[in-house]
Enzyme design. Structure first.
Site, mmCIF file in Angstrom:
data_model
loop_
_atom_site.group_PDB
_atom_site.id
_atom_site.type_symbol
_atom_site.label_atom_id
_atom_site.label_comp_id
_atom_site.label_asym_id
_atom_site.label_seq_id
_atom_site.Cartn_x
_atom_site.Cartn_y
_atom_site.Cartn_z
ATOM 1 N N ASN A 173 0.757 -1.022 0.069
ATOM 2 C CA ASN A 173 -0.186 0.001 -0.206
ATOM 3 C C ASN A 173 1.185 0.975 0.104
ATOM 4 O O ASN A 173 1.564 1.670 1.214
ATOM 5 C CB ASN A 173 -1.152 -0.382 1.556
ATOM 6 C CG ASN A 173 -1.938 1.454 1.418
ATOM 7 O OD1 ASN A 173 -1.297 2.267 0.462
ATOM 8 N ND2 ASN A 173 -2.454 1.379 2.590
ATOM 9 N N LYS A 184 -0.211 4.387 -0.242
ATOM 10 C CA LYS A 184 -0.490 4.804 0.709
ATOM 11 C C LYS A 184 -0.647 6.766 -0.705
ATOM 12 O O LYS A 184 -0.354 6.874 -1.353
ATOM 13 C CB LYS A 184 0.537 5.621 1.971
ATOM 14 C CG LYS A 184 0.311 4.385 3.139
ATOM 15 C CD LYS A 184 0.524 4.395 4.592
ATOM 16 C CE LYS A 184 0.204 3.534 4.990
ATOM 17 N NZ LYS A 184 -0.545 3.618 6.274
ATOM 18 N N HIS A 206 -9.665 1.131 4.747
ATOM 19 C CA HIS A 206 -8.083 1.015 5.269
ATOM 20 C C HIS A 206 -7.945 2.207 6.106
ATOM 21 O O HIS A 206 -9.241 2.972 6.279
ATOM 22 C CB HIS A 206 -6.872 1.338 4.462
ATOM 23 C CG HIS A 206 -5.434 1.567 5.385
ATOM 24 N ND1 HIS A 206 -5.474 2.744 6.088
ATOM 25 C CD2 HIS A 206 -4.756 1.371 4.739
ATOM 26 C CE1 HIS A 206 -4.123 2.284 6.287
ATOM 27 N NE2 HIS A 206 -3.597 1.549 5.379
ATOM 28 N N GLU A 215 -7.129 4.768 7.477
ATOM 29 C CA GLU A 215 -6.498 5.812 7.638
ATOM 30 C C GLU A 215 -7.976 5.932 7.462
ATOM 31 O O GLU A 215 -8.751 7.904 7.627
ATOM 32 C CB GLU A 215 -5.138 6.199 6.837
ATOM 33 C CG GLU A 215 -3.863 6.062 7.489
ATOM 34 C CD GLU A 215 -2.831 5.081 6.516
ATOM 35 O OE1 GLU A 215 -2.896 5.102 5.671
ATOM 36 O OE2 GLU A 215 -2.203 5.161 7.635
ATOM 37 N N GLU A 251 -5.318 -5.580 10.077
ATOM 38 C CA GLU A 251 -4.532 -4.036 10.211
ATOM 39 C C GLU A 251 -4.719 -3.268 11.369
ATOM 40 O O GLU A 251 -6.236 -2.708 11.558
ATOM 41 C CB GLU A 251 -4.434 -2.783 9.733
ATOM 42 C CG GLU A 251 -4.532 -3.903 8.065
ATOM 43 C CD GLU A 251 -3.835 -2.940 7.193
ATOM 44 O OE1 GLU A 251 -2.683 -3.130 6.614
ATOM 45 O OE2 GLU A 251 -4.255 -1.862 7.243
ATOM 46 N N GLY A 267 2.249 1.955 10.794
ATOM 47 C CA GLY A 267 3.554 3.538 10.666
ATOM 48 C C GLY A 267 3.896 3.067 12.186
ATOM 49 O O GLY A 267 4.346 4.790 12.203
ATOM 50 N N SER A 269 3.224 -2.624 10.193
ATOM 51 C CA SER A 269 5.070 -2.231 10.413
ATOM 52 C C SER A 269 5.346 -3.867 10.083
ATOM 53 O O SER A 269 6.467 -4.087 11.068
ATOM 54 C CB SER A 269 5.199 -2.423 12.116
ATOM 55 O OG SER A 269 5.056 -0.887 12.410
HETATM 56 C C1 PEP Z 1 -0.904 0.251 5.852
HETATM 57 O O1 PEP Z 1 -0.856 0.599 5.243
HETATM 58 O O2 PEP Z 1 -1.746 -0.876 5.272
HETATM 59 C C2 PEP Z 1 0.107 -0.974 6.778
HETATM 60 C C3 PEP Z 1 0.764 -1.942 7.556
HETATM 61 O O3 PEP Z 1 1.713 0.436 6.678
HETATM 62 P P1 PEP Z 1 2.593 0.022 7.396
HETATM 63 O O4 PEP Z 1 3.422 -1.376 6.917
HETATM 64 O O5 PEP Z 1 3.355 1.530 7.321
HETATM 65 O O6 PEP Z 1 3.142 -0.379 9.262
#
Ligand code: PEP
Length: 233
Positions: free
Chosen positions: A6, A8, A91, A93, A157, A163, A193
Site C-alpha cells: 500500500n 498510500k 483502510h 486511515e 490491521e 506506521g 509495520s
Molecule cells: C498499511 O498502510 O496498511 C500499513 C500496514 O502500513 P505500515 O506497514 O507502514 O505499518
C-alpha cells in the site's frame, strides 16, 4: 500467499512507473501473489509498466456508486477501464480521516466485487479498543457486515501497529486471524509495520495468508524481501 504493498499518498506517476520498471526486474517467488496499490493518478502508469507480469495493481479506495454526483470520488468501472485488477477498501486511515463506516465499507465492497474487481477490505481495532478488551467485538462488528466472496480478502490491521513500528506479535496476529476466519472463511492478510526482518515469523503463522505492507513496500528491495519471506511458509 498474497503480499500487497500500500503506497498510500506516495509515488506520483513518474515515480510509480520507475518503481514498477525496477520491480519487474527483480526475481519474485512463483508461489506468492504480489500486488501494489498506488494512488489514483499513478494507477494507469503502473498498470502499463507492469503489463505482462503477474503483479496485480489495486486502487486504494473505490466508490459504492457506479457514477453520479460524487465530487472527488472514483468508481469501480473507471478503475476497470484503466486496467486495475482490484481495490483496497476501508483502510484504517480512511475510517479515521474520511468518515468510512462499516456500512460504507460494505457498500464499497459489494459494488467493487459486482463490477469484477478483487477486494482487500481492512479491519482492526484501535489501541484503546484493545486495552478495553474490545478486540473481538470490534472484529465481529467490522466483519459482520461482509459476505463471503471468492474475490474478497480481509486484511487484519491493528490500528496501533500501522506506521508505528509496533508490530503485533505472531501470537496476537494468529489469534485475531482465527477470530476473523471463524466469522467469515476467507484469506486474511496481516498488516502493521511488516518489515523484511519480521515478515517470515508473521507469515509462518497458520492463519496468516499474507501481508498488507505500507512503509516497507515503498522500497523495491525491502518489498521484494518481504515477498521472498512469504515463499514456502
Ligand atoms: C498499511 O498502510 O496498511 C500499513 C500496514 O502500513 P505500515 O506497514 O507502514 O505499518
Amino acid at each position: 500467499m498474497l503480499i500487497a504493498g500500500n503506497w498510500k499518498m506516495f509515488k506520483g506517476p513518474a515515480e510509480a512507473a520507475a518503481f514498477s520498471r525496477e520491480l519487474r526486474q527483480v526475481a519474485l517467488p512463483d508461489d506468492v501473489d504480489v500486488v501494489v496499490c498506488p494512488p489514483y493518478v499513478s494507477l494507469e502508469p503502473t498498470v502499463q509498466a507492469l503489463a505482462d507480469t503477474d503483479i496485480g495493481v489495486f486502487a486504494q479506495n473505490c466508490h459504492w456508486e457506479r457514477e453520479g454526483a460524487f465530487t472527488g470520488e472514483v468508481s469501480a468501472p473507471m478503475l476497470r477501464e484503466v486496467g486495475v485488477y482490484g481495490t483496497l477498501v476501508a483502510h484504517s486511515e480512511r475510517r479515521d480521516w474520511c468518515g468510512e463506516t462499516d456500512e460504507t465499507a460494505a457498500a464499497r465492497v459489494r459494488t467493487a466485487l459486482a463490477e469484477g474487481l478483487h477486494v482487500i477490505v481492512c479491519v482492526g481495532e484501535t489501541l484503546a479498543e484493545r486495552e478495553a478488551g474490545q478486540t473481538d467485538a470490534v472484529l465481529r462488528r467490522q466483519v459482520g457486515v461482509l459476505e463471503h466472496d471468492d474475490n474478497l480478502v480481509i486484511a487484519y490491521e491493528p490500528v496501533w501497529a500501522i506506521g508505528t513500528g509496533r508490530t503485533a506479535t505472531p501470537e496476537i496476529a494468529q489469534q485475531a486471524h482465527e477470530t476473523i476466519k471463524s466469522l467469515l472463511d476467507l484469506p486474511v492478510l496481516y498488516g502493521g509495520s511488516v518489515k523484511p526482518d519480521n515478515a517470515r515469523e508473521l507469515l509462518a503463522q497458520p492463519a496468516v495468508d499474507g501481508a498488507l505492507v505500507g512503509g516497507a513496500s515503498l522500497d523495491v528491495e525491502s518489498f521484494a524481501a518481504i515477498c521472498r519471506a512469504g515463499s514456502l511458509t
